[in-house]
Design a protein around this motif. Structure first.
Motif, PDB file in Angstrom:
ATOM      1  N   LEU A  40       0.835  -1.213   0.000  1.00 39.66           N
ATOM      2  CA  LEU A  40       0.000   0.000   0.000  1.00 39.66           C
ATOM      3  C   LEU A  40       0.865   1.255   0.000  1.00 39.66           C
ATOM      4  CD1 LEU A  40      -2.973  -0.846   2.394  1.00 39.66           C
ATOM      5  CD2 LEU A  40      -3.102  -0.225  -0.023  1.00 39.66           C
ATOM      6  N   ALA A  41       1.933   1.177   0.802  1.00 35.52           N
ATOM      7  CA  ALA A  41       2.825   2.338   0.901  1.00 35.52           C
ATOM      8  C   ALA A  41       3.421   2.671  -0.460  1.00 35.52           C
ATOM      9  CB  ALA A  41       3.940   2.061   1.898  1.00 35.52           C
ATOM     10  N   SER A  42       3.802   1.617  -1.193  1.00 33.95           N
ATOM     11  CA  SER A  42       4.381   1.858  -2.509  1.00 33.95           C
ATOM     12  C   SER A  42       3.360   2.515  -3.431  1.00 33.95           C
ATOM     13  CB  SER A  42       4.902   0.550  -3.107  1.00 33.95           C
ATOM     14  OG  SER A  42       3.825  -0.293  -3.403  1.00 33.95           O
ATOM     15  N   PHE A  43       2.090   2.171  -3.225  1.00 30.70           N
ATOM     16  CA  PHE A  43       1.024   2.773  -4.026  1.00 30.70           C
ATOM     17  C   PHE A  43       0.895   4.257  -3.711  1.00 30.70           C
ATOM     18  CE2 PHE A  43      -1.220  -0.794  -6.002  1.00 30.70           C
ATOM     19  CZ  PHE A  43      -1.731  -0.133  -7.098  1.00 30.70           C
ATOM     20  N   CYS A  44       0.915   4.538  -2.390  1.00 33.11           N
ATOM     21  CA  CYS A  44       0.780   5.928  -1.949  1.00 33.11           C
ATOM     22  C   CYS A  44       1.898   6.773  -2.540  1.00 33.11           C
ATOM     23  CB  CYS A  44       0.834   6.024  -0.431  1.00 33.11           C
ATOM     24  SG  CYS A  44      -0.650   5.388   0.346  1.00 33.11           S
ATOM     25  N   GLU A  45       3.093   6.208  -2.541  1.00 33.63           N
ATOM     26  CA  GLU A  45       4.259   6.940  -2.996  1.00 33.63           C
ATOM     27  C   GLU A  45       4.083   7.425  -4.439  1.00 33.63           C
ATOM     28  OE1 GLU A  45       8.569   6.022  -1.229  1.00 33.63           O
ATOM     29  OE2 GLU A  45       7.976   4.819  -2.943  1.00 33.63           O
ATOM     30  N   ALA A  46       3.431   6.601  -5.235  1.00 28.07           N
ATOM     31  CA  ALA A  46       3.271   6.928  -6.645  1.00 28.07           C
ATOM     32  C   ALA A  46       2.483   8.217  -6.843  1.00 28.07           C
ATOM     33  CB  ALA A  46       2.596   5.778  -7.368  1.00 28.07           C
ATOM     34  N   SER A  47       1.559   8.521  -5.915  1.00 28.56           N
ATOM     35  CA  SER A  47       0.759   9.724  -6.113  1.00 28.56           C
ATOM     36  C   SER A  47       1.169  10.829  -5.135  1.00 28.56           C
ATOM     37  CB  SER A  47      -0.723   9.406  -5.956  1.00 28.56           C
ATOM     38  OG  SER A  47      -0.944   8.889  -4.674  1.00 28.56           O
ATOM     39  N   GLU A  48       2.413  10.760  -4.703  1.00 29.24           N
ATOM     40  CA  GLU A  48       2.901  11.784  -3.782  1.00 29.24           C
ATOM     41  C   GLU A  48       4.171  12.417  -4.321  1.00 29.24           C
ATOM     42  OE1 GLU A  48       4.007  10.941   0.241  1.00 29.24           O
ATOM     43  OE2 GLU A  48       1.911  11.072   0.869  1.00 29.24           O
ATOM     44  N   PHE A  49       4.363  13.687  -3.984  1.00 28.16           N
ATOM     45  CA  PHE A  49       5.582  14.362  -4.421  1.00 28.16           C
ATOM     46  C   PHE A  49       6.777  13.879  -3.605  1.00 28.16           C
ATOM     47  CE2 PHE A  49       2.297  17.634  -5.403  1.00 28.16           C
ATOM     48  CZ  PHE A  49       2.524  17.704  -6.757  1.00 28.16           C
ATOM     49  N   ASN A  50       7.948  13.894  -4.196  1.00 21.44           N
ATOM     50  CA  ASN A  50       9.164  13.590  -3.432  1.00 21.44           C
ATOM     51  C   ASN A  50       9.516  14.804  -2.556  1.00 21.44           C
ATOM     52  OD1 ASN A  50      10.605  15.474  -5.001  1.00 21.44           O
ATOM     53  ND2 ASN A  50      11.214  13.939  -6.489  1.00 21.44           N
ATOM     54  N   PRO A  51      10.419  14.652  -1.602  1.00 25.78           N
ATOM     55  CA  PRO A  51      10.707  15.751  -0.657  1.00 25.78           C
ATOM     56  C   PRO A  51      11.039  17.084  -1.330  1.00 25.78           C
ATOM     57  CG  PRO A  51      11.794  13.752   0.050  1.00 25.78           C
ATOM     58  CD  PRO A  51      11.186  13.443  -1.285  1.00 25.78           C
ATOM     59  N   ALA A  52      11.855  17.035  -2.376  1.00 24.84           N
ATOM     60  CA  ALA A  52      12.235  18.290  -3.044  1.00 24.84           C
ATOM     61  C   ALA A  52      11.006  18.953  -3.664  1.00 24.84           C
ATOM     62  CB  ALA A  52      13.275  18.013  -4.119  1.00 24.84           C
ATOM     63  N   MET A  53      10.162  18.140  -4.281  1.00 24.28           N
ATOM     64  CA  MET A  53       8.956  18.682  -4.904  1.00 24.28           C
ATOM     65  C   MET A  53       7.988  19.203  -3.840  1.00 24.28           C
ATOM     66  SD  MET A  53       8.728  18.950  -8.148  1.00 24.28           S
ATOM     67  CE  MET A  53       6.959  19.038  -8.406  1.00 24.28           C
ATOM     68  N   LYS A  54       7.954  18.508  -2.685  1.00 24.03           N
ATOM     69  CA  LYS A  54       7.077  18.965  -1.592  1.00 24.03           C
ATOM     70  C   LYS A  54       7.498  20.363  -1.155  1.00 24.03           C
ATOM     71  CE  LYS A  54       5.330  14.772   0.526  1.00 24.03           C
ATOM     72  NZ  LYS A  54       5.745  13.640   1.346  1.00 24.03           N
ATOM     73  N   ALA A  55       8.826  20.562  -1.091  1.00 17.56           N
ATOM     74  CA  ALA A  55       9.339  21.870  -0.691  1.00 17.56           C
ATOM     75  C   ALA A  55       8.925  22.933  -1.707  1.00 17.56           C
ATOM     76  CB  ALA A  55      10.856  21.821  -0.573  1.00 17.56           C
ATOM     77  N   TYR A  56       8.982  22.562  -2.996  1.00 17.07           N
ATOM     78  CA  TYR A  56       8.588  23.509  -4.050  1.00 17.07           C
ATOM     79  C   TYR A  56       7.098  23.838  -3.945  1.00 17.07           C
ATOM     80  CZ  TYR A  56       7.447  25.281  -8.702  1.00 17.07           C
ATOM     81  OH  TYR A  56       6.969  26.031  -9.742  1.00 17.07           O
ATOM     82  N   VAL A  57       6.284  22.806  -3.691  1.00 14.85           N
ATOM     83  CA  VAL A  57       4.842  23.019  -3.560  1.00 14.85           C
ATOM     84  C   VAL A  57       4.554  23.927  -2.354  1.00 14.85           C
ATOM     85  CG1 VAL A  57       2.645  21.874  -3.030  1.00 14.85           C
ATOM     86  CG2 VAL A  57       4.156  20.894  -4.757  1.00 14.85           C
ATOM     87  N   ALA A  58       5.301  23.717  -1.274  1.00 15.97           N
ATOM     88  CA  ALA A  58       5.128  24.559  -0.083  1.00 15.97           C
ATOM     89  C   ALA A  58       5.467  26.022  -0.413  1.00 15.97           C
ATOM     90  CB  ALA A  58       6.026  24.057   1.036  1.00 15.97           C
ATOM     91  N   GLU A  59       6.493  26.183  -1.217  1.00 16.54           N
ATOM     92  CA  GLU A  59       6.917  27.517  -1.658  1.00 16.54           C
ATOM     93  C   GLU A  59       5.787  28.185  -2.457  1.00 16.54           C
ATOM     94  OE1 GLU A  59      10.218  28.704  -4.765  1.00 16.54           O
ATOM     95  OE2 GLU A  59      11.030  27.292  -3.288  1.00 16.54           O
ATOM     96  N   LEU A  60       5.205  27.391  -3.383  1.00 20.58           N
ATOM     97  CA  LEU A  60       4.098  27.908  -4.187  1.00 20.58           C
ATOM     98  C   LEU A  60       2.915  28.282  -3.296  1.00 20.58           C
ATOM     99  CD1 LEU A  60       3.991  25.504  -7.296  1.00 20.58           C
ATOM    100  CD2 LEU A  60       4.592  27.923  -7.295  1.00 20.58           C
TER     101      LEU A  60
END
Lengths: 156, 140
Positions: B13-33
């Motif tokens: 399940l975790a691997s499934f979740c990962e597929a639709s989640e941003f990686n840490p760097a992208m999360k930081a960019y999204v937070a910036e946005l």
């Protein structure tokens, strides 16, 4: 007549030497691999050559590369703007490489054989060609014809 | 045995979740946005995938007077590759489920969001619009 033929050999040699020195190829030149090597800069390949041919830095003078690299938002009808840090890196790479190429050209132009080639092609008052041209003018007539054309006429 | 199965299924399940989640760097960019979006709109709460989908489908008289949407080049089916209508260049699928490289590198995402908003809408996207589109795309 023999002197003129010899002069042509020298000219041909100088031209070949220039061509050989001028090749930008890595390990290239006259005795190595011939032709111009593809650019081997990963950043350049990724940001520029992923959309179009990776033009070698030596193909343009530095001022032209600077212009291209500072107008990326209007890059032949497309917005090709990139990360500023990388833009600077690529611009430096292009400018430095093409100036290196320019140094090679200068080196080639400073070669003694090139001086002879120039003397034959670009007459000025004190050069060997000017004296030759004068001699040829006396021989064949005419005033504006270059020493080489006159000499060629003499050969034919 | 049961715990083992449970463990495996959790990992699965975790691997499934990962597929639709941003990686840490992208999360930081999204937070910036998000911070930018909040700064320009006090009522802003979060990005919205539905709004993003809408933007992605919207047609507009864009570059060279062509009627374009994001789909013009990226294909209506995001799990398949697309073709740039101007250059004919093949574009790898945008859906992270079909192409794990997609939306994985911040620099690349920033570059293409900027360029492609300009291609379709003749202006840069706002922080909110960019975030909305990213929320829509990450789920594909």
């Amino acid at each position: 007549m023999k002197k003129q033929i010899f002069a042509h050999f020298i000219v041909a040699g100088a031209v070949l030497l220039c061509g050989a020195l001028n090749l930008e190829a890595k390990g290239g030149g006259f005795f190595g691999k011939r032709g111009v090597a593809p650019v081997s800069n990963p950043l350049y390949t990724e940001e520029c050559a992923s959309c179009h041919f990776g033009y070698q830095p030596g193909l343009l003078p530095s001022a032209s590369w600077r212009h291209i690299m500072t107008t990326l938002n209007q890059h032949y009808g497309t917005d090709a703007s990139i990360d500023e840090n990388e833009r600077v890196q690529i611009e430096n790479f292009l400018v430095q490489k093409c100036e290196r190429n320019l140094k090679l050209q200068t080196k080639c132009q400073n070669h003694p054989l090139f001086a002879i080639w120039r003397a034959l092609h670009e007459p000025n008052a004190n050069s060997l060609s000017a004296k030759k041209a004068q001699k040829n003018r006396q021989k064949f007539g005419g005033s504006k014809r270059s020493a080489l054309t006159s000499a060629l006429r003499g050969l034919s | 045995m049961r715990t083992k199965i449970l463990c495996f299924s959790l990992v699965f399940l975790a691997s499934f979740c990962e597929a639709s989640e941003f990686n840490p760097a992208m999360k930081a960019y999204v937070a910036e946005l998000k911070a930018q979006a909040k700064a320009s709109n006090a009522k802003f709460i979060d990005f919205d995938a539905n709004r993003g989908e809408q933007i992605f489908h919207t047609k507009n008289k864009g570059k060279d007077g062509e009627i374009l949407s994001c789909q013009s080049c990226h294909n209506a089916n995001l799990k398949q590759s697309g073709t740039n209508v101007f250059t004919g260049k093949t574009l790898a699928p945008l859906a992270p489920s079909a192409n794990p490289q997609s939306l994985s590198e911040v620099k690349n995402v920033q570059k293409w969001l900027k360029r492609n908003f300009k291609d379709v809408f003749l202006r840069e996207g706002t922080a909110q619009e960019k975030g909305d589109v990213l929320y829509y795309l990450i789920k594909q």
